[in-house]
Design a protein around this motif. Structure first.
Motif, PDB file in Angstrom:
ATOM      1  N   GLY A  45       0.816  -1.210   0.000  1.00  9.27           N
ATOM      2  CA  GLY A  45       0.000   0.000   0.000  1.00  9.27           C
ATOM      3  C   GLY A  45       0.851   1.262   0.000  1.00  9.27           C
ATOM      4  O   GLY A  45       0.500   2.267  -0.635  1.00  9.27           O
ATOM      5  N   THR A  46       1.982   1.219   0.693  1.00  7.26           N
ATOM      6  CA  THR A  46       2.897   2.359   0.693  1.00  7.26           C
ATOM      7  C   THR A  46       3.441   2.608  -0.708  1.00  7.26           C
ATOM      8  O   THR A  46       3.505   3.745  -1.168  1.00  7.26           O
ATOM      9  CB  THR A  46       4.069   2.111   1.670  1.00  7.26           C
ATOM     10  OG1 THR A  46       3.541   1.863   2.967  1.00  7.26           O
ATOM     11  CG2 THR A  46       5.010   3.295   1.714  1.00  7.26           C
ATOM     12  N   THR A  49       0.698   4.054  -2.854  1.00  8.56           N
ATOM     13  CA  THR A  49       0.459   5.445  -2.464  1.00  8.56           C
ATOM     14  C   THR A  49       1.549   6.355  -3.013  1.00  8.56           C
ATOM     15  O   THR A  49       1.267   7.447  -3.511  1.00  8.56           O
ATOM     16  CB  THR A  49       0.392   5.564  -0.929  1.00  8.56           C
ATOM     17  OG1 THR A  49      -0.653   4.723  -0.459  1.00  8.56           O
ATOM     18  CG2 THR A  49       0.136   6.991  -0.491  1.00  8.56           C
ATOM     19  N   TYR A  50       2.797   5.905  -2.931  1.00  6.80           N
ATOM     20  CA  TYR A  50       3.890   6.715  -3.460  1.00  6.80           C
ATOM     21  C   TYR A  50       3.746   6.894  -4.973  1.00  6.80           C
ATOM     22  O   TYR A  50       3.954   7.982  -5.500  1.00  6.80           O
ATOM     23  CB  TYR A  50       5.245   6.087  -3.129  1.00  6.80           C
ATOM     24  CG  TYR A  50       6.390   7.022  -3.422  1.00  6.80           C
ATOM     25  CD1 TYR A  50       6.785   7.945  -2.473  1.00  6.80           C
ATOM     26  CD2 TYR A  50       7.044   7.019  -4.649  1.00  6.80           C
ATOM     27  CE1 TYR A  50       7.811   8.840  -2.727  1.00  6.80           C
ATOM     28  CE2 TYR A  50       8.058   7.900  -4.922  1.00  6.80           C
ATOM     29  CZ  TYR A  50       8.445   8.813  -3.953  1.00  6.80           C
ATOM     30  OH  TYR A  50       9.448   9.695  -4.227  1.00  6.80           O
ATOM     31  N   LEU A  52       0.937   6.792  -6.723  1.00  3.33           N
ATOM     32  CA  LEU A  52      -0.168   7.711  -6.968  1.00  3.33           C
ATOM     33  C   LEU A  52       0.231   9.154  -6.695  1.00  3.33           C
ATOM     34  O   LEU A  52      -0.128  10.063  -7.440  1.00  3.33           O
ATOM     35  CB  LEU A  52      -1.374   7.339  -6.097  1.00  3.33           C
ATOM     36  CG  LEU A  52      -2.117   6.075  -6.470  1.00  3.33           C
ATOM     37  CD1 LEU A  52      -3.169   5.751  -5.425  1.00  3.33           C
ATOM     38  CD2 LEU A  52      -2.758   6.234  -7.835  1.00  3.33           C
ATOM     39  N   GLY A  53       0.973   9.363  -5.619  1.00  4.39           N
ATOM     40  CA  GLY A  53       1.402  10.717  -5.284  1.00  4.39           C
ATOM     41  C   GLY A  53       2.408  11.282  -6.269  1.00  4.39           C
ATOM     42  O   GLY A  53       2.350  12.456  -6.641  1.00  4.39           O
ATOM     43  N   TRP A 105      -3.718  13.612   1.468  1.00  5.48           N
ATOM     44  CA  TRP A 105      -3.609  12.384   2.246  1.00  5.48           C
ATOM     45  C   TRP A 105      -2.353  11.586   1.919  1.00  5.48           C
ATOM     46  O   TRP A 105      -1.978  10.676   2.670  1.00  5.48           O
ATOM     47  CB  TRP A 105      -4.839  11.500   2.029  1.00  5.48           C
ATOM     48  CG  TRP A 105      -5.057  11.097   0.610  1.00  5.48           C
ATOM     49  CD1 TRP A 105      -5.812  11.748  -0.315  1.00  5.48           C
ATOM     50  CD2 TRP A 105      -4.496   9.962  -0.063  1.00  5.48           C
ATOM     51  NE1 TRP A 105      -5.766  11.087  -1.522  1.00  5.48           N
ATOM     52  CE2 TRP A 105      -4.968   9.997  -1.393  1.00  5.48           C
ATOM     53  CE3 TRP A 105      -3.659   8.935   0.321  1.00  5.48           C
ATOM     54  CZ2 TRP A 105      -4.615   9.027  -2.332  1.00  5.48           C
ATOM     55  CZ3 TRP A 105      -3.318   7.974  -0.618  1.00  5.48           C
ATOM     56  CH2 TRP A 105      -3.797   8.022  -1.918  1.00  5.48           C
ATOM     57  N   VAL A 106      -1.674  11.902   0.829  1.00  4.54           N
ATOM     58  CA  VAL A 106      -0.556  11.071   0.372  1.00  4.54           C
ATOM     59  C   VAL A 106       0.623  11.104   1.347  1.00  4.54           C
ATOM     60  O   VAL A 106       1.113  10.049   1.768  1.00  4.54           O
ATOM     61  CB  VAL A 106      -0.116  11.490  -1.053  1.00  4.54           C
ATOM     62  CG1 VAL A 106       1.196  10.827  -1.434  1.00  4.54           C
ATOM     63  CG2 VAL A 106      -1.195  11.144  -2.056  1.00  4.54           C
ATOM     64  N   ASN A 107       1.102  12.273   1.711  1.00  3.03           N
ATOM     65  CA  ASN A 107       2.287  12.353   2.572  1.00  3.03           C
ATOM     66  C   ASN A 107       2.053  11.776   3.974  1.00  3.03           C
ATOM     67  O   ASN A 107       2.911  11.039   4.474  1.00  3.03           O
ATOM     68  CB  ASN A 107       2.810  13.786   2.627  1.00  3.03           C
ATOM     69  CG  ASN A 107       3.461  14.176   1.317  1.00  3.03           C
ATOM     70  OD1 ASN A 107       4.199  13.407   0.719  1.00  3.03           O
ATOM     71  ND2 ASN A 107       3.169  15.373   0.850  1.00  3.03           N
ATOM     72  N   ALA A 109       0.012   9.381   4.681  1.00  2.00           N
ATOM     73  CA  ALA A 109      -0.078   7.927   4.459  1.00  2.00           C
ATOM     74  C   ALA A 109       1.304   7.327   4.245  1.00  2.00           C
ATOM     75  O   ALA A 109       1.564   6.192   4.664  1.00  2.00           O
ATOM     76  CB  ALA A 109      -0.984   7.621   3.273  1.00  2.00           C
ATOM     77  N   LEU A 110       2.202   8.081   3.613  1.00  2.00           N
ATOM     78  CA  LEU A 110       3.559   7.586   3.386  1.00  2.00           C
ATOM     79  C   LEU A 110       4.355   7.484   4.680  1.00  2.00           C
ATOM     80  O   LEU A 110       5.395   6.818   4.723  1.00  2.00           O
ATOM     81  CB  LEU A 110       4.292   8.489   2.390  1.00  2.00           C
ATOM     82  CG  LEU A 110       3.812   8.387   0.953  1.00  2.00           C
ATOM     83  CD1 LEU A 110       4.541   9.404   0.078  1.00  2.00           C
ATOM     84  CD2 LEU A 110       4.003   6.990   0.409  1.00  2.00           C
ATOM     85  N   LEU A 113       1.721   4.273   6.939  1.00  2.00           N
ATOM     86  CA  LEU A 113       1.718   2.889   6.473  1.00  2.00           C
ATOM     87  C   LEU A 113       3.006   2.131   6.817  1.00  2.00           C
ATOM     88  O   LEU A 113       2.936   1.009   7.333  1.00  2.00           O
ATOM     89  CB  LEU A 113       1.423   2.828   4.975  1.00  2.00           C
ATOM     90  CG  LEU A 113       0.005   3.235   4.567  1.00  2.00           C
ATOM     91  CD1 LEU A 113      -0.128   3.278   3.050  1.00  2.00           C
ATOM     92  CD2 LEU A 113      -1.017   2.313   5.169  1.00  2.00           C
TER      93      LEU A 113
END
Length: 140
Positions: A45-46, A49-50, A52-53, A105-107, A109-110, A113
């Motif tokens: 997931g990390t 997310t990275y 996507l960001g 929400w990206v940073n 979450a990074l 997670l």
């Protein structure tokens, strides 16, 4: 399209069913393997997310990406803060001082997670140690 998505979603659904089975039966609290697989899923997931960001607002023309988002593109601000776009973390793709194409929400979450993954791994190690101690006491 379904033939393309089937090889992606089928293993994901099978893996999710194996992961959720201990959840439904209530044995996840004593299973080091469940916490290890949870850590693997959190790290996956990390990575997603990275990705996507880092691809947020990805375009050959950053000005066009900002205009598609309904924002103005400030050349002077971006020239003054060029290092923000080249860093690995935190991710930014700003149009101007007040708008970032990278979702808010990206940073967080990074950060969250991998921390959760580390906690899962630490708890899995704790469970293994407890199980080995219990097994040694039972055999002596």
């Amino acid at each position: 399209m379904a033939l393309i998505l089937l090889p992606i979603f089928l293993p994901l659904l099978v893996g999710l069913s194996f992961w959720s089975r201990p959840l439904l039966s209530g044995t996840w609290q004593r299973s080091p393997a469940w916490f290890t697989w949870s850590a693997v899923l959190l790290l996956l997931g990390t990575g997603i997310t990275y990705l996507l960001g880092s691809l947020a607002g990805a375009s050959l023309d950053p000005e066009e990406a900002c205009h598609q988002a309904g924002q103005t593109y400030d050349h002077a601000y971006l020239d003054a803060h060029f290092e923000e776009h080249t860093r690995w973390f935190p991710l930014h793709n700003k149009c101007h001082a007040g708008y970032d194409l990278v979702p808010a929400w990206v940073n967080p979450a990074l950060v969250a997670l991998p921390v959760l993954a580390l906690l899962c791994l630490a708890y899995a190690v704790r469970l293994v140690v407890i199980q080995r101690r219990t097994k040694k006491k039972g055999t002596s």
